[in-house]
Scaffold this motif. Sequence first.
Motif, PDB file in Angstrom:
ATOM      1  N   ASN A 128       0.848  -1.198   0.000  1.00 38.09           N
ATOM      2  CA  ASN A 128       0.000   0.000   0.000  1.00 38.09           C
ATOM      3  C   ASN A 128       0.880   1.243   0.000  1.00 38.09           C
ATOM      4  N   PRO A 129       1.068   1.863  -1.159  1.00 34.42           N
ATOM      5  CA  PRO A 129       1.887   3.087  -1.210  1.00 34.42           C
ATOM      6  C   PRO A 129       1.127   4.284  -0.655  1.00 34.42           C
ATOM      7  N   GLY A 130       1.657   4.920   0.389  1.00 33.74           N
ATOM      8  CA  GLY A 130       1.027   6.108   0.955  1.00 33.74           C
ATOM      9  C   GLY A 130      -0.373   5.825   1.459  1.00 33.74           C
ATOM     10  N   ASN A 131      -1.284   6.745   1.163  1.00 34.61           N
ATOM     11  CA  ASN A 131      -2.685   6.594   1.559  1.00 34.61           C
ATOM     12  C   ASN A 131      -3.599   6.325   0.368  1.00 34.61           C
ATOM     13  N   GLU A 132      -3.009   5.836  -0.716  1.00 35.69           N
ATOM     14  CA  GLU A 132      -3.789   5.609  -1.933  1.00 35.69           C
ATOM     15  C   GLU A 132      -4.795   4.469  -1.726  1.00 35.69           C
ATOM     16  N   GLN A 172      -7.784   1.238   2.719  1.00 36.24           N
ATOM     17  CA  GLN A 172      -6.906   0.337   1.984  1.00 36.24           C
ATOM     18  C   GLN A 172      -7.152  -1.115   2.393  1.00 36.24           C
TER      19      GLN A 172
END
Length: 474
Positions: free
Chosen positions: A262-266, A304
Amino acid sequence: MFGLDAFHLARIQFAFTVSFHIIFPAITIGLASFLAVLEGLWLKSKNEVYRDLYHFWSKIFAVNFGMGVVSGLVMAYQFGTNWSGFSQFAGSITGPLLTYEVLTAFFLEAGFLGVMLFGWNRVGRGLHFFATCMVALGTIISTFWILASNSWMQTPQGFAIQDGVVIPVDWMAIVFNPSFPFRLMHMATAAFLASAFFVGASAAWHLLRKNDTPAIRKMLSMALWMALIVSPIQAMLGDMHGLNTLKHQPAKIAAIEGHWENPGNEPTPLILFGVPDMEQEKTKYALEIPYLGSLILTHSLHQQVPALKSFPKEDRPNSTIIFWSFRVMAGLGMLMVLLGVVSLWLRFRDRLYSSRPFLWFTLLMGPSGLIAILAGWFTTEIGRQPWVVYGLMRTKDAVSAHGEMHMSLSLLAFIAVYMSVFGVGYIYLVKLIKKGPQSGEGDHTPEGGPGTSHTPSRPLSAVQENLSSSQETK
């Protein structure tokens, strides 16, 4: 054998026997209830079509029931022969649950199966209908206990561990564990759908062969009403089951989605297709739809979905397998919904029994319910790995101490015996289906089992057919 150790051979052997067995109970569950409906409709309407269909499908049920019992016994023995570590660790819970199945479902079925198969002209109509309903109820009760046991292995609760062994503390918590209600509804509905498509495909085959009778039309109509109504319900149950799995087995969901990080809060995209690579920790050739993963799995555009890299490598299920087994199940489910909708459109246009493209579609969808059940069970069981009891006991610690040669020979023996014995059973079922329902079936009274009228009848004795007069020549 094929470079596999005894542990993996034991897993393959159990998977092989389960895959053969699960087909029979699925059809048995659906056909038992179908028979109860057919007899109830006949008693209410006195329409002989329902009676003829009852006697036709009772023969299919009898053969299927016999093969299901035999294949199920083999799995029970395997718990002791191949998985003694599991039996020692969790036998105090799984043993009683399977015993309850015998004491309730098996005894109920054994008590009324003979009346159902051989009592048509020997007992009153009300008693015979009651016997059919009791057999149908027995199949549901059997499903209840089997799913309670398997669901406890997925989401265990109500226990304590003493001296390395599971001890039951709260039986209500054990039986009604967090995943049980969802898995019970999902599996029972899958069995009804699999039977409906089985029945519908049988009718479609006859219609394509110009065997157009009221009984054949009634078979197709009832099967397609079931597909239309139950397929969307099954999709909703699947969504509920997925949310429950996300809560209690997040690693399984991450593997199903082929989602690694999970990159960042995407928000999480939905990967439609791809090839998860467990070594390189990525899904190759991924075709993604942004936001859709979060929307489907969390019902939100912002949350996410857990990623596989957030779990230790040794705790990750094999995403390469269950990524695709889940998509096979889900894809077939969508086709089932489509078939139901198209059938409704054709019904209103009065082309339900004459549209050959649709009949071919129905025929090809005949095994779809069983394939979806197998794909769903692969997803569930492989997705639980590396645990045999989730979070408590690893599968590698549950296997018996057998050598590779022993497991290889026994696996080959299972394959040879199953292919020959059950292969003949499948061929026999196909021949029965090809003959189709006949008018006036059930008017004779069976004289007993092989030999004389004093020999007790067995389930397969209910099938008194000369298959040489089948509809194959039409």
